[in-house]
Design an enzyme around this catalytic site. Structure first.
Site, mmCIF file in Angstrom:
data_model
loop_
_atom_site.group_PDB
_atom_site.id
_atom_site.type_symbol
_atom_site.label_atom_id
_atom_site.label_comp_id
_atom_site.label_asym_id
_atom_site.label_seq_id
_atom_site.Cartn_x
_atom_site.Cartn_y
_atom_site.Cartn_z
ATOM 1 N N ASP A 40 14.497 36.597 40.720
ATOM 2 C CA ASP A 40 15.520 37.646 40.776
ATOM 3 C C ASP A 40 16.028 37.818 42.201
ATOM 4 O O ASP A 40 17.210 38.045 42.441
ATOM 5 C CB ASP A 40 14.947 38.983 40.286
ATOM 6 C CG ASP A 40 14.723 38.979 38.784
ATOM 7 O OD1 ASP A 40 14.242 39.985 38.256
ATOM 8 O OD2 ASP A 40 15.034 37.944 38.142
ATOM 9 N N SER A 89 40.453 31.811 30.684
ATOM 10 C CA SER A 89 40.848 32.505 31.906
ATOM 11 C C SER A 89 42.175 31.914 32.361
ATOM 12 O O SER A 89 42.768 31.085 31.669
ATOM 13 C CB SER A 89 39.764 32.367 32.968
ATOM 14 O OG SER A 89 39.530 31.014 33.208
ATOM 15 N N LEU A 90 42.660 32.353 33.498
ATOM 16 C CA LEU A 90 43.982 31.936 33.953
ATOM 17 C C LEU A 90 43.908 31.316 35.337
ATOM 18 O O LEU A 90 43.095 31.737 36.169
ATOM 19 C CB LEU A 90 44.914 33.157 34.038
ATOM 20 C CG LEU A 90 45.308 33.817 32.727
ATOM 21 C CD1 LEU A 90 45.952 35.170 32.983
ATOM 22 C CD2 LEU A 90 46.270 32.910 31.956
ATOM 23 N N GLU A 123 54.368 39.887 32.379
ATOM 24 C CA GLU A 123 53.750 41.173 32.017
ATOM 25 C C GLU A 123 52.635 41.485 33.012
ATOM 26 O O GLU A 123 52.122 40.571 33.671
ATOM 27 C CB GLU A 123 53.162 41.085 30.602
ATOM 28 C CG GLU A 123 51.974 40.149 30.540
ATOM 29 C CD GLU A 123 51.660 39.665 29.131
ATOM 30 O OE1 GLU A 123 51.024 40.427 28.421
ATOM 31 O OE2 GLU A 123 52.045 38.532 28.788
ATOM 32 N N LYS A 125 49.120 42.056 34.726
ATOM 33 C CA LYS A 125 47.750 41.595 34.497
ATOM 34 C C LYS A 125 46.859 42.819 34.689
ATOM 35 O O LYS A 125 46.674 43.308 35.804
ATOM 36 C CB LYS A 125 47.376 40.495 35.492
ATOM 37 C CG LYS A 125 45.987 39.944 35.254
ATOM 38 C CD LYS A 125 45.741 38.698 36.099
ATOM 39 C CE LYS A 125 44.479 37.961 35.697
ATOM 40 N NZ LYS A 125 43.259 38.725 35.901
ATOM 41 N N ARG A 146 34.502 39.304 26.008
ATOM 42 C CA ARG A 146 34.749 37.913 26.343
ATOM 43 C C ARG A 146 33.436 37.154 26.563
ATOM 44 O O ARG A 146 33.303 35.995 26.183
ATOM 45 C CB ARG A 146 35.600 37.870 27.607
ATOM 46 C CG ARG A 146 35.919 36.498 28.092
ATOM 47 C CD ARG A 146 36.965 36.604 29.194
ATOM 48 N NE ARG A 146 37.374 35.297 29.642
ATOM 49 C CZ ARG A 146 36.806 34.641 30.644
ATOM 50 N NH1 ARG A 146 35.799 35.181 31.288
ATOM 51 N NH2 ARG A 146 37.243 33.450 30.987
ATOM 52 N N LYS A 323 49.056 36.688 41.468
ATOM 53 C CA LYS A 323 48.287 37.822 41.980
ATOM 54 C C LYS A 323 49.085 38.641 42.983
ATOM 55 O O LYS A 323 49.977 38.130 43.652
ATOM 56 C CB LYS A 323 47.008 37.313 42.662
ATOM 57 C CG LYS A 323 46.018 36.645 41.723
ATOM 58 C CD LYS A 323 45.606 37.613 40.655
ATOM 59 C CE LYS A 323 44.212 37.432 40.115
ATOM 60 N NZ LYS A 323 43.104 37.375 40.931
ATOM 61 N N CYS A 446 24.254 73.793 48.081
ATOM 62 C CA CYS A 446 24.040 74.981 48.896
ATOM 63 C C CYS A 446 23.274 75.984 48.044
ATOM 64 O O CYS A 446 23.632 76.226 46.895
ATOM 65 C CB CYS A 446 25.392 75.547 49.308
ATOM 66 S SG CYS A 446 25.297 77.242 49.878
#
Ligand code: IVH
Length: 703
Positions: A40, A89-90, A123, A125, A146, A323, A446
């Site tokens: 990990d 994906s694009l 359009e 993203k 996805r 982008k 407080c």
């Protein structure tokens, strides 16, 4: 790992690509195959390296960035769904040249001439997470995230709670099977409200709307998802029995006609120049959209062309994401202000050297709480890789639309030598009372509720409320109005209302909404409440964690207000016996005891309390009537108690109505014998007194 400061753009892009692939592979091994190859710690190091490079090169952040897929790895908690058609994906375009290249590539592939028509859709993203909705016979049967594009998570129950997603499609020509694909997201306004609620409740705040949307959709309890304001835009389709039109634009319009929400700003463009113009127009409107977008998606409109163009690796040849430059700016953290909320919570606010981010000048940013400044997330996770924020630091500020800007990264190389770690104040900047942080809470509060101007209104409203002082004719609305006009600044002022205003009646009856009669009645009602029961009075003070039940318990235990106040002052002074005695009362825990100690340890508060006490008589409480087994009985503890202290046991027995004696006699009802009990136990046996083990005693006391 190479030193990030020396990375070139090219090397950084390459490393980000490698990291994305590596991390995705390890995600799959871990989640999919349950067979991790690395520890990990090593895995976290890869993620950290990725974030560090992204922070330095925000323009290179990849679409498939591991930072975007945090938590998106297929979790064991949800059933898996294998997508019948993969969720793709694009590819990316960053400038006008990339867009022209895209157009030329497509023309070449399709053997179109320069003057042949080639129409695109354009359009936004949406910066959310992709969701696939399967409709069979027009009915929603499955919703899946996805995941890795091939296998996602079944989140059907959660998707059903989103109001943009209809359970049934309506209208004509709905194919038997139709998978709608689109993006789940959260609006700026909803995100800000959700985070404000979370911060106030001391729970985890989300870093941005996308994380909030992802976190909300992937809840195991769909009740929680339902309480989160999620939205959905449909932008495509997956496995379908029939395609209901011949162009991208028309299919999306049909999906909209069937009852799903489609993006109203989608348009058709007939040249790369028109695409770029659309991009510029949308960038200018970006802040007004009300939700996060990170670019524009262009798609070839004709579906027969899309078919011919097909895919390269995991992205379609017929679409591209153009982008926006990241809305990130660099500035200096010039100071940290502390704001005190109406319930006493302290919120740090970054004072920034003014800088333009995404077209808006930013000079403040919320820092949420002290852990956030220290670089620790709300659930103990490190943020900013554990790097703290210091006044004088050069920082990166990110603004997402009109969402409150955030300080996302620190440039350690530019940290001034004399920059000191920020010491979060332990006193309220408004009233000077102690600001304490309870275990498990993200924020300091407080404790000067009685006198803190920031908390005054809430405190007054609470004081006059039904279960508290309950003053007829003086509700939240009225007391707020009095506070607003400076007539009532603290609780004691309520009782001085008549006296303070010369002829109070004269003044009050001239106020809007008041007449002679109602003014007279109010003063009578206030007078009628100059005597309050111990329980009501204690509850009315609005001490944190002292609700009605607790107030009743404390009143029943101390009986007289003065005795209680004396004990609380001793507690605040560190008296251990009082602490133990309190802990011994059923239902009283450490947190409450600490809160009481803080409240009564505050000189200003005691002054405020004295002013109230000068006006209010507190009645003695009656000893609670006990009908438990120990009520009225004499109990002797002997031997070593293992699970509680002797003091606690004694307090407990007394709270149950027992008298605790030091020696055993014929009058003794119970002897509780701990380990190594000696003569008293023997005597009890001789006298025939009931003997309990420690466990038996605790069991009976708990009953
Ligand atoms: S089209 C085959 N349209 O961007 C086409 N994607 O980088 C695939 N996204 O996972 C997607 N808004 O979650 C498309 N208007 C839009 C989008 C959009 C956001 C996301 C989507 C996808 C990612 C691809």
């Amino acid at each position: 790992m190479q030193d990030i400061d020396t990375l070139t753009d090219e090397a950084a892009a390459e490393r980000l690509a490698t990291l994305a692939a590596e991390i995705a592979r390890h995600d799959k091994l871990y989640h999919g195959n349950d067979a991790p190859e690395i520890s990990d710690g090593d895995y976290d190091a890869l993620r950290r390296e990725n974030s560090a490079i992204e922070a330095k090169f925000p323009h290179l952040i990849r679409d498939d960035s591991p930072s975007n897929t945090v938590g998106a790895a297929v979790s064991e908690a949800f059933a898996k769904v294998t997508h019948r058609r993969p969720m793709l994906s694009l590819g990316n375009a960053f400038n006008a040249e990339d867009v022209t290249d895209f157009d030329e590539r497509i023309r070449r592939f399709l053997s179109l001439k320069a003057d042949d028509a080639l129409v695109y859709t354009a359009e936004p993203k949406i910066d959310g997470l992709a969701l696939s909705l399967r409709y069979e016979g027009g009915k929603l049967v499955e919703a899946a995230t996805r995941g890795d594009g091939q296998v996602g998570e079944n989140v059907t129950a959660n998707a059903r709670t989103i109001k943009d997603i209809p359970e049934l499609l309506s209208g004509d020509g709905i194919p038997d099977v139709f998978e709608v694909r689109g993006e789940v997201y959260m609006s700026h306004a909803d995100f800000a409200a959700l985070n404000a609620r979370a911060a106030e409740a001391g729970s985890k705040v989300f870093a941005n709307p996308r994380n909030a949307a992802a976190g909300s959709l992937r809840q195991l309890d769909s009740g929680i998802t339902a309480s989160r304001p999620l939205r959905f835009f449909a932008y495509g389709w997956g496995d379908v029995a029939a395609v209901p039109a011949e162009t991208q634009y028309d299919v999306i319009a049909r999906i909209g006609a069937w009852g799903l929400t489609i993006n109203p700003v989608m348009a058709r463009c007939d040249s790369p120049a028109a695409l770029v113009e659309y991009h510029q127009g949308l960038e200018a409107r970006r802040a007004d959209l009300g939700y996060d977008i990170d670019g524009v998606v262009y798609k070839v409109d004709r579906l027969d062309y899309q078919e011919r163009l097909g895919f390269v690796s995991r992205a379609p040849r017929w679409a591209i994401a153009h982008k926006f430059p990241a809305e990130i700016a660099t500035t200096v953290l010039e100071g940290i202000d502390i704001q005190v909320g109406r319930t006493g919570s302290l919120t740090p606010v970054a004072k920034l050297r003014p800088v333009t981010v995404g077209g808006v000048v930013v000079s403040n940013a919320t820092l949420h709480n002290e852990d956030y400044i220290a670089g620790i997330g709300g659930d103990g996770q490190p943020i900013r890789d554990g790097v703290d924020l210091r006044v004088g630091d050069t920082v990166q500020v990110r603004r997402a639309g009109d969402v409150i800007p955030q300080v996302v990264a620190v440039d350690l190389a530019k940290r001034p030598d004399d920059a000191e770690a920020y010491g979060f104040p332990d006193a309220c900047p408004q009233c000077g009372s102690a600001a304490v942080r309870e275990e498990g809470e993200a924020r300091r509060r407080c404790v000067g509720g009685l006198i803190c101007p920031a908390q005054a209104v809430e405190g007054l409203k609470h004081y006059v409320s039904r279960d508290a002082a309950d003053i007829d004719g003086l509700g939240a609305k009225q007391v707020e109005a009095f506070w607003h006009d400076g007539w009532v600044k603290e609780i004691a002022d309520i009782y001085a209302l008549e006296a303070n205003y010369g002829d109070g009646l004269q003044a009050l009856k001239n106020r809007e909404g008041w007449g002679e009669k109602s003014a007279q009645k109010l003063f009578e009602a206030i007078d009628a409440r100059r005597t309050l029961s111990f329980e009501r009075f204690l509850y009315a003070l609005g001490i944190r964690h002292v609700g009605r039940t607790t107030a009743k318990m404390l009143a029943g235990s101390y009986l007289q207000w003065d005795a209680f106040e004396t004990a609380m002052l001793a507690l605040a002074g560190g008296d251990e016996a009082v602490r133990e005695n309190l802990i011994g009362i059923d239902g009283v825990g450490q947190v409450l005891v600490d809160t009481l100690a803080a409240f009564f340890g505050e000189a200003h508060t005691l002054d405020g309390l004295a002013r109230i006490r000068a006006a209010v008589t507190v009645e003695d409480a009656e000893a609670p009537t006990m009908d438990g087994v120990f009520s009225g009985k004499t109990v002797v503890f002997t031997g070593t108690l293992e699970r509680t202290s002797r003091a606690e046991a004694k307090a407990r027995a007394e709270a149950l109505g027992a008298k605790v004696a030091g020696s055993v006699s014929a009058k003794t009802d119970f002897v509780v014998a701990g380990a190594a009990a000696g003569s008293k136990l023997k005597k009890a046996e001789v006298l025939g007194v009931a003997v309990l083990t420690e466990s038996q005693w605790l069991e009976m006391a708990d009953a």
